[in-house]
Design a protein around this motif. Structure first.
Motif, short mmCIF file in Angstrom:
data_model
loop_
_atom_site.label_atom_id
_atom_site.label_comp_id
_atom_site.label_asym_id
_atom_site.label_seq_id
_atom_site.Cartn_x
_atom_site.Cartn_y
_atom_site.Cartn_z
N PRO A 130 -34.60 -20.24 26.53
CA PRO A 130 -33.47 -19.30 26.59
C PRO A 130 -32.42 -19.62 25.53
O PRO A 130 -32.48 -20.68 24.89
N PRO A 131 -31.45 -18.71 25.33
CA PRO A 131 -30.33 -19.03 24.45
C PRO A 131 -29.34 -19.95 25.15
O PRO A 131 -29.55 -20.32 26.30
N ILE A 132 -28.29 -20.31 24.46
CA ILE A 132 -27.15 -21.12 24.91
C ILE A 132 -27.44 -22.62 24.77
O ILE A 132 -28.41 -23.15 25.32
N PHE A 133 -26.57 -23.29 24.03
CA PHE A 133 -26.61 -24.75 23.92
C PHE A 133 -25.74 -25.29 25.05
O PHE A 133 -24.51 -25.19 25.03
N GLN A 134 -26.38 -25.84 26.06
CA GLN A 134 -25.69 -26.16 27.31
C GLN A 134 -24.57 -27.18 27.15
O GLN A 134 -23.59 -27.14 27.89
N ARG A 135 -24.70 -28.11 26.23
CA ARG A 135 -23.63 -29.11 26.09
C ARG A 135 -22.30 -28.44 25.78
O ARG A 135 -21.25 -28.87 26.25
N TYR A 136 -22.35 -27.36 24.98
CA TYR A 136 -21.11 -26.69 24.60
C TYR A 136 -20.49 -25.93 25.77
O TYR A 136 -19.27 -25.87 25.89
N VAL A 137 -21.31 -25.31 26.60
CA VAL A 137 -20.74 -24.39 27.58
C VAL A 137 -20.51 -25.00 28.96
O VAL A 137 -19.64 -24.53 29.70
N SER A 138 -21.25 -26.02 29.33
CA SER A 138 -21.09 -26.53 30.69
C SER A 138 -20.71 -28.00 30.74
O SER A 138 -20.33 -28.50 31.81
N LEU A 187 -18.64 -17.65 27.09
CA LEU A 187 -19.15 -18.97 26.72
C LEU A 187 -18.30 -20.08 27.33
O LEU A 187 -17.90 -21.03 26.66
N HIS A 188 -18.01 -19.96 28.60
CA HIS A 188 -17.27 -20.99 29.31
C HIS A 188 -18.17 -21.54 30.40
O HIS A 188 -19.30 -21.09 30.60
N ALA A 189 -17.67 -22.51 31.10
CA ALA A 189 -18.51 -23.12 32.14
C ALA A 189 -18.94 -22.07 33.16
O ALA A 189 -18.17 -21.17 33.50
N PRO A 190 -20.18 -22.17 33.63
CA PRO A 190 -20.66 -21.20 34.62
C PRO A 190 -19.72 -21.11 35.82
O PRO A 190 -19.24 -22.11 36.33
N GLY A 191 -19.45 -19.89 36.23
CA GLY A 191 -18.59 -19.68 37.37
C GLY A 191 -17.14 -19.45 37.01
O GLY A 191 -16.36 -18.96 37.84
N GLU A 192 -16.73 -19.81 35.79
CA GLU A 192 -15.36 -19.56 35.38
C GLU A 192 -15.22 -18.11 34.91
O GLU A 192 -16.17 -17.53 34.37
N ASP A 203 -24.91 -21.50 16.82
CA ASP A 203 -24.91 -22.57 17.82
C ASP A 203 -25.76 -22.22 19.04
O ASP A 203 -26.36 -23.11 19.65
N HIS A 204 -25.78 -20.95 19.41
CA HIS A 204 -26.31 -20.60 20.73
C HIS A 204 -27.59 -19.77 20.74
O HIS A 204 -28.08 -19.44 21.83
#
Length: 400
Positions: A226-234, A155-160, A213-214
């Protein structure tokens, strides 16, 4: 330490058969509320006694911060005499908290089914890795493993690269939930006289934390996205300023208008993409891109002054070191400086809540290994000679 015992759990007795973090977090909460918490340790002691800086062996910083408000007795539960002492001790307690795997406790005859035969009003809280009935119910569990199976490292920024949260979030959140479960079961017991077994699984606890949250579009059947709340992860991270970073939270229509007015760009809110919460949520990357470009134009302290004046939620980015002298924490008495009987001057977190009638807080200094063995055995009916025999046989041990 509290001079006058006034906590809401005064008179409640807790048998703490836990080690590491999840269980000790739970029982420390109960101890800070005034319960008499008796920590049962193996001859080697709790595994975290050796973690972190220490003035003496077995009294590391992490242990000090997770085991205050308790007494310590050493029982080698591989010995029959020690198991008998455990049973006698449980008969004096209202609550047992355990984070050893249930099958191991059952083999020792120290599980809920065994202990409740003689004490049907017993509340027995088991902290386990995975809930009963599933294919993983017998698996061992540690904080890193539970973070992994609950999806936190990704659950970190994409690519990390994947990484764990830098605190033992799975252990500590599960411990808080276990304390909550113990309190709920005690309310039922006080109303009805009935004890019960409560299982608190780490995996389910942390999976619920993540999914609340997700789960997002998967909440609905059929899925609305889709899942994932984008504000939190990216997107959710401190913003760079001209000389550092700043943390702010802008949510309502009014706050967004005020923010862009303060930043000298009121026309941004005329954009159809940003006029409502729903439309802003769909265009977060574009919105936060504008915010980021504006915040880079001024230094941190200037932004904080402007945004505080405009009543926009904003905060400085603190470090662990700066927290130790944070003006608010100092003023509210968050920290407590005390003289530990064996460790000398230490600083501890004194409280996280304020009570108008029954204040809570540390009631005892963190115990040395086996510091109260004789005292607790005496409370269970053991004579001094019987205590000597248990210790001589290696079934029990006392602190030097």
């Amino acid at each position: 330490m509290q001079d006058d015992m006034t906590g809401p759990l005064l008179g409640i007795r807790v048998l703490d058969a836990t080690a590491a973090l999840s269980g000790p977090v739970a029982t420390q909460i109960l101890g800070d509320m005034g319960a008499d918490v008796i920590k049962v340790e193996s001859p080697d002691g709790d595994t975290i006694r050796g973690m972190g800086p220490a003035r003496h062996d077995g009294m590391g910083a992490m242990f000090l911060h997770t085991n205050r408000s308790k007494r310590s007795i050493v029982l080698d539960l591989k010995e029959g005499a020690a198991r008998e002492a455990f049973v006698r001790l449980s008969g004096t307690c209202d609550i047992v908290v355990c984070n050893t795997r249930p099958k191991a406790m059952a083999r020792l005859g120290l599980d809920y089914a065994s202990l409740s035969k003689e004490r049907p009003g017993l509340v027995y809280v088991s902290i386990v890795g995975y809930g009963a009935g599933g294919p993983d119910s017998d698996k061992p569990a540690y904080d890193d493993l539970i973070q992994a199976v609950a999806g936190i490292p990704l659950l970190h920024a994409p690519g990390e690269p994947p990484r764990y949260a830098p605190i033992a979030v799975a252990d500590r959140v599960t411990g808080i939930c276990a304390a909550n479960a113990a309190l709920g079961a005690m309310v039922h017991k006080l109303r009805t006289g009935q004890g019960q077994h409560v299982e608190v699984p780490m995996f389910e606890t942390i999976a619920a934390l993540v999914l609340a949250d997700h789960m997002a579009g998967l909440t609905f059947e059929p899925a609305l996205g889709p899942p994932i709340f984008q504000r939190y992860v990216s997107i959710r991270r401190p913003f760079p300023t001209a000389d550092g970073s700043i943390c702010l939270m802008v949510l309502t229509d009014k706050q967004w208008r005020t923010f862009f007015n303060t930043a000298g760009q009121p026309e941004v809110m005329d954009d159809e993409r940003f006029k409502t919460v729903a439309s802003r949520t769909r265009h977060l990357e574009a919105l936060y891109g504008i915010v980021a470009s504006l915040l880079k134009q001024r230094p941190t302290d200037e932004w904080i002054a402007l945004l505080q004046e405009a009543d926009i939620p904003v905060a400085k980015l603190e470090t662990v070191q700066s927290l130790m002298s944070h003006a608010h924490l100092i003023k509210t008495g968050f920290f407590q400086a005390l003289q530990h009987p064996s460790e000398g001057a230490i600083r501890t977190v004194a409280k996280t809540s304020n009570w108008s009638l029954t204040p809570t807080g540390p009631t005892r200094p963190t115990p040395r290994l086996g510091e109260h063995t004789r005292e607790i055995l005496a409370e269970c009916g053991y004579s001094p000679q019987q205590a000597d025999e248990l210790i001589a046989a290696g079934a029990a041990r006392e602190a030097p």
